[in-house]
Design a protein around this motif. Structure first.
Motif: not given
Length: 207
Positions: A57-68
């Motif tokens: 799992l790539i740990l450092n790539k949050p998807i901008e503007g999207v929450v769970a």
């Protein structure tokens, strides 16, 4: 963004192997030369690494503007302001929760370094609660995968360097994670650049 529940969390985790030797429970960090595409400046937690495959799992790539809450259908009545992370290009509609191994369900897989993964609705329901708080759990969509011997070959070509991790590091600030991982490796940046990649490396498995 499309809902991911039906093809992801809530179904079995067949196809996500989580046992094996090799680098499971460690991080791999992309070399500076890997400067484009989804793996540029990436820090990947390896869940499985054996002679048949590797998965992480790539740990450092949050998807901008999207929450769970916005990503998963079953969370429509539950407000969880946790970022959704891009786990990798494989099975992009599949949801995976990485969390501390202090929370383990029957279907959870304990990997190493105090971490585990879960893919069930029960784990999803716990996300954002005291059972799985933001500081010890993250939701990913997709994962990184390698075929037989592929990751071993990339390691020989100096595409990646590996190092130990911890729960604190895995759930730390993704914006600075790659820089901190490179500093932890302790090799001067100019030396890493000079190392380059070894295109003559073979494909014999390391393990």
């Amino acid at each position: 963004m499309a809902n991911i529940t039906e093809t992801a969390i809530g179904h079995t985790h067949h196809g996500i192997p989580t046992e094996g030797p090799g680098l499971a429970g460690r991080l791999i960090v992309s070399m500076p030369q890997l400067n484009d595409g989804p793996f540029a400046q990436s820090v990947i937690y390896i869940c499985t690494h054996d002679i048949e495959h590797a998965f992480g799992l790539i740990l450092n790539k949050p998807i901008e503007g999207v929450v769970a809450t916005e990503a998963v259908a079953d969370m429509e009545e539950k407000d969880i302001d946790l970022p959704l992370f891009f786990g990798g290009p494989c099975e992009p509609r599949r949801g995976i929760i990485l969390h501390s191994d202090q929370f383990v369900l029957e279907d959870s897989e304990t990997i190493g370094a105090g971490l585990a993964i879960s893919t069930t609705n029960e784990a999803l329901a716990a996300l954002g609660t005291p059972l799985l708080p933001a500081q010890s759990a993250r939701l990913f969509t997709g994962h990184a995968g390698w075929g037989p011997g592929q990751l071993d070959d990339e390691l020989r070509r100096h595409t990646w360097l590996d190092l130990e991790t911890s729960t604190d590091f895995a759930f730390s600030d993704p914006e600075t994670m790659w820089d901190r991982a490179m500093a932890e490796i302790g090799i001067p940046f100019q030396n890493l650049t000079a190392l380059g990649t070894d295109k003559s490396a073979g494909s014999r498995p390391l393990i």
